[in-house]
Scaffold this motif. Structure first.
Motif: not given
Length: 140
Positions: A87-91, A115-119, A93-97, A128-131
């Motif tokens: 969580x970079x801020x409360x709203x 694969x090694x996506x970063x969302x 998030x960097x999500x490693x998959x 929560x939405x993909x940015x």
């Protein structure tokens, strides 16, 4: 999976929510549901494909996805596992998959890959939405 947490209950709910987005992405791709896939993105999202193509905005992501997703999963099935949430801020998030794509017929040759996506996801109006996203194929 880890996170920086100030309120454990909120963090747990947020981790569950971003994990649900990843599960929705997996389901949309495996069922080749372009509309469900595109609905997971912010209007101003950016997406870098596994091949390195940059797509800016939901409309560009939708246009590209309509050309590649239908038919893309006829031979393969993908699974996605959230392995780390920061969580970079409360709203935000960097999500490693961890992504695993295998042939539907179980054969080892051909279409299988990892694969090694970063969302990077943002919480907009409670959702929560993909940015900002990078879909990376693991080589070697």
């Amino acid at each position: 999976m880890t996170s920086t947490a100030t309120d454990p209950q909120t963090r747990t709910r947020d981790i569950e929510a971003v994990t649900a987005v990843v599960a929705d992405l997996e389901r949309a791709q495996n069922t080749e549901n372009v509309d469900a896939f595109v609905a997971l993105f912010r209007e101003d999202a950016i997406w870098t494909t596994g091949g390195g193509r940059l797509l800016v905005g939901r409309d560009a992501i939708a246009a590209f996805t309509r050309t590649v997703l239908p038919g893309a999963m006829t031979e393969t099935v993908g699974s996605y596992e959230v392995v780390h949430v920061l969580f970079l801020r409360p709203d935000v998030a960097a999500v490693k998959v961890r992504q695993s794509v295998e042939r539907r017929d179980g054969k080892a040759d051909g279409e299988a890959y990892e694969g090694s996506p970063m969302y990077v996801m943002t919480k907009d109006d409670g959702r929560w939405l993909l940015a900002a996203n990078q879909n990376t194929v693991v080589v070697g």
